[in-house]
Design a protein around this motif. Structure first.
Motif, short mmCIF file in Angstrom:
data_model
loop_
_atom_site.label_atom_id
_atom_site.label_comp_id
_atom_site.label_asym_id
_atom_site.label_seq_id
_atom_site.Cartn_x
_atom_site.Cartn_y
_atom_site.Cartn_z
N MET A 1 0.83 -1.20 0.00
CA MET A 1 0.00 0.00 0.00
C MET A 1 0.86 1.25 0.00
O MET A 1 0.58 2.25 -0.66
CB MET A 1 -0.92 0.03 1.24
N GLU A 2 1.86 1.16 0.84
CA GLU A 2 2.75 2.33 0.93
C GLU A 2 3.48 2.54 -0.41
O GLU A 2 3.66 3.68 -0.85
CB GLU A 2 3.75 2.08 2.06
N GLN A 3 3.86 1.45 -1.07
CA GLN A 3 4.57 1.57 -2.35
C GLN A 3 3.65 2.13 -3.41
O GLN A 3 4.04 2.94 -4.22
CB GLN A 3 5.07 0.17 -2.77
N GLU A 4 2.41 1.72 -3.38
CA GLU A 4 1.43 2.25 -4.35
C GLU A 4 1.20 3.72 -4.14
O GLU A 4 1.11 4.51 -5.10
CB GLU A 4 0.11 1.48 -4.19
N ALA A 5 1.22 4.14 -2.89
CA ALA A 5 1.04 5.57 -2.59
C ALA A 5 2.23 6.37 -3.09
O ALA A 5 2.10 7.49 -3.60
CB ALA A 5 0.85 5.75 -1.07
N ASN A 6 3.40 5.76 -2.93
CA ASN A 6 4.60 6.47 -3.42
C ASN A 6 4.56 6.64 -4.94
O ASN A 6 4.95 7.68 -5.49
CB ASN A 6 5.86 5.69 -3.01
N LEU A 7 4.13 5.56 -5.60
CA LEU A 7 4.06 5.65 -7.07
C LEU A 7 3.06 6.72 -7.52
O LEU A 7 3.29 7.47 -8.46
CB LEU A 7 3.66 4.28 -7.64
N LYS A 8 1.93 6.77 -6.82
CA LYS A 8 0.93 7.78 -7.18
C LYS A 8 1.49 9.19 -6.95
O LYS A 8 1.28 10.11 -7.73
CB LYS A 8 -0.34 7.59 -6.36
N ALA A 9 2.24 9.30 -5.82
CA ALA A 9 2.80 10.63 -5.51
C ALA A 9 3.81 11.04 -6.58
O ALA A 9 3.85 12.19 -7.04
CB ALA A 9 3.48 10.61 -4.13
N GLU A 10 4.63 10.04 -7.01
CA GLU A 10 5.60 10.35 -8.06
C GLU A 10 4.89 10.69 -9.36
O GLU A 10 5.30 11.59 -10.10
CB GLU A 10 6.52 9.15 -8.26
N ALA A 11 3.81 9.95 -9.65
CA ALA A 11 3.07 10.22 -10.88
C ALA A 11 2.48 11.62 -10.85
O ALA A 11 2.51 12.37 -11.83
CB ALA A 11 1.98 9.17 -11.05
N LEU A 12 1.93 11.97 -9.69
CA LEU A 12 1.35 13.32 -9.57
C LEU A 12 2.44 14.38 -9.70
O LEU A 12 2.25 15.45 -10.30
CB LEU A 12 0.62 13.44 -8.22
N GLU A 13 3.58 14.04 -9.13
CA GLU A 13 4.69 15.01 -9.22
C GLU A 13 5.15 15.18 -10.67
O GLU A 13 5.39 16.31 -11.14
CB GLU A 13 5.85 14.52 -8.35
N GLN A 14 5.27 14.05 -11.38
CA GLN A 14 5.68 14.13 -12.79
C GLN A 14 4.63 14.87 -13.61
O GLN A 14 4.95 15.66 -14.49
CB GLN A 14 5.86 12.70 -13.35
N GLU A 15 3.38 14.59 -13.31
CA GLU A 15 2.31 15.27 -14.04
C GLU A 15 2.36 16.77 -13.79
O GLU A 15 2.19 17.58 -14.70
CB GLU A 15 0.96 14.71 -13.57
N ALA A 16 2.64 17.14 -12.52
CA ALA A 16 2.74 18.58 -12.19
C ALA A 16 3.92 19.21 -12.95
O ALA A 16 3.83 20.32 -13.47
CB ALA A 16 2.90 18.74 -10.68
N LYS A 17 5.05 18.43 -12.99
CA LYS A 17 6.21 18.96 -13.73
C LYS A 17 5.90 19.14 -15.22
O LYS A 17 6.29 20.13 -15.85
CB LYS A 17 7.40 18.05 -13.56
N LEU A 18 5.20 18.12 -15.77
CA LEU A 18 4.85 18.21 -17.20
C LEU A 18 3.94 19.39 -17.46
O LEU A 18 4.09 20.11 -18.45
CB LEU A 18 4.20 16.90 -17.66
N LYS A 19 2.97 19.59 -16.59
CA LYS A 19 2.07 20.74 -16.77
C LYS A 19 2.83 22.05 -16.67
O LYS A 19 2.61 22.99 -17.43
CB LYS A 19 0.96 20.68 -15.71
N ALA A 20 3.76 22.09 -15.69
CA ALA A 20 4.56 23.32 -15.55
C ALA A 20 5.41 23.56 -16.80
O ALA A 20 5.54 24.68 -17.29
CB ALA A 20 5.45 23.21 -14.30
N ALA A 21 6.01 22.45 -17.33
CA ALA A 21 6.83 22.59 -18.54
C ALA A 21 5.97 23.02 -19.73
O ALA A 21 6.37 23.85 -20.53
CB ALA A 21 7.55 21.27 -18.83
N ALA A 22 4.77 22.45 -19.82
CA ALA A 22 3.87 22.81 -20.92
C ALA A 22 3.50 24.27 -20.83
O ALA A 22 3.47 24.99 -21.84
CB ALA A 22 2.64 21.93 -20.88
N LEU A 23 3.18 24.70 -19.60
CA LEU A 23 2.84 26.12 -19.44
C LEU A 23 4.03 27.02 -19.79
O LEU A 23 3.88 28.08 -20.42
CB LEU A 23 2.37 26.36 -18.00
#
Length: 393
Positions: free
Chosen positions: A1-23
């Motif tokens: 469970m904890e590993q799945e949460a970490n992956l989601k957090a990393e995915a959200l972080e990458q998504e935030a970075k991609l959105k920031a780069a796109a902007l």
């Protein structure tokens, strides 16, 4: 469970970075687009400025062209006005000459009438004239009523034998014979009547013949008729080749304008000073080589060079014949013996007069040699003549 949460957090972080780069890229693209739009607008402004300058330059050139056309028209009008003024002056001078000639003819006719009236009454009829040249005596006859008096001079005649026709000149007591007064005028008329008719040569475009042709046209045609229509006709008859073509181009004009235009065209094409000079110079430089002892050919060259020298006084362009290269070209037309003599002649001029030989010196040299060559005693010194001389001895 904890590993799945970490992956989601990393995915959200990458998504935030991609959105920031796109902007970020979107902002950069918008900035670049705005920059290019600004550059395009600046380029458009520069193009419009250049177009405005081009239009201004075009308008300026058009204005200058119109000004040049106006100046040309003004010059043309001035030339036409000057030509009209010259024509008017010529007509005035011509009318004045005609009036003077008419006065002379009238005076001659009056004098001739007086002589005829005196002759009618016989050689024994004499008279004395008053101060105005009319006749009055003790027994007078009214000449106006006599049929033999064509002019009705209004003077009277009386018989006084053994006296001459005289004119009392005031209180001086001097008398002049009427016949003595009229006789020189009659002699002048007789001299004019026996002059040979002038002939006009045919002009075919040689500039060397232009001035003789125009002089002959003046005396042979212009002096004989006042009609420019007749003058234009005879000018066409006395020309050939290109000159006739030029005159034909003036036949559609009025007689006065056509004749003056024909004369102007002939002078422009064949009578300019540089054209005549070039014709003389080319003929001199292209003269045929003269053979040894050909006195006739040398004399012909001498005559032509003398003509060129005389023309140099009137035509400045003829002074090119003073150039050393042109003198050398003419010298090479002479026989070898004369070329040797010229070399000595030219060196003597330079040594004694301190200058190089000129064209007039060449003319003098050729003229002297042309007189020496046909000399009956010493002109021909070839071997045959020498043998004949010894045979005679």
């Amino acid at each position: 469970m904890e590993q799945e949460a970490n992956l989601k957090a990393e995915a959200l972080e990458q998504e935030a970075k991609l959105k920031a780069a796109a902007l970020d890229w979107e902002a950069k693209i918008e900035a670049a687009a705005l920059e290019w739009e600004a550059k395009i607008e600046a380029a458009k402004a520069v193009a419009m400025e250049q177009e405005a300058k081009f239009e201004a330059a075009t308008l300026e050139w058009e204005a200058m062209l119109e000004a040049a056309k106006a100046a040309a028209l003004e010059q043309e009008a001035n030339l036409k006005a000057a030509a009209l003024e010259v024509t008017a002056l010529e007509q005035e001078a011509k009318l004045k000459a005609e009036e003077e000639e008419f006065d002379i003819q009238t005076a001659l006719a009056a004098a001739d009438t007086r002589l005829k009236v005196l002759h009618i009454h016989g050689e024994s009829d004499t008279s004395q004239m008053d101060d105005q040249g009319f006749v009055s005596h003790e027994r007078q006859t009214d000449v106006e009523n006599e049929p033999n008096n064509p002019g009705g001079a209004g003077f009277a005649i009386t018989e006084q034998p053994n006296r001459s026709v005289t004119h009392e000149a005031g209180n001086h007591g001097a008398s002049v014979s009427l016949c003595t007064i009229v006789q020189p005028q009659n002699n002048n008329a007789e001299l004019l009547s026996v002059l040979p008719p002038s002939s006009v040569p045919v002009f075919k475009g040689d500039p060397l013949d232009y001035r003789p042709f125009m002089m002959a046209l003046e005396y042979g045609v212009e002096r004989e008729t006042e009609s420019n229509k007749d003058r234009l006709y005879y000018m066409m008859q006395y020309t050939g080749g290109q000159p006739r073509e030029l005159i034909n181009s003036c036949l559609h004009m009025g007689p006065d304008r056509g004749y003056h235009e024909a004369k102007r065209l002939l002078k422009e094409h064949f009578g300019q000073a540089h054209t005549i000079s070039a014709a003389y110079i080319n003929k001199a430089l292209n003269w045929s080589s003269i053979k040894e002892e050909d006195g006739e050919a040398l004399f012909s060259l001498s005559l032509f060079l003398t003509t060129c020298l005389n023309e140099m006084a009137e035509l400045d362009y003829m002074k090119e014949l003073d150039f050393v290269t042109n003198i050398q070209t003419i010298i090479y037309k002479l026989p070898y013996k004369l070329r040797e003599k010229w070399r000595t002649f030219a060196v003597d001029i330079e040594r004694k007069r301190g200058r190089i030989a000129k064209f007039k010196d060449l003319v003098e040299f050729v003229h002297t040699q042309a007189k020496i060559m046909p000399d009956p005693e010493y002109g021909d010194l070839d071997f045959k003549g020498e043998s004949k001389h010894h045979q005679i001895m």
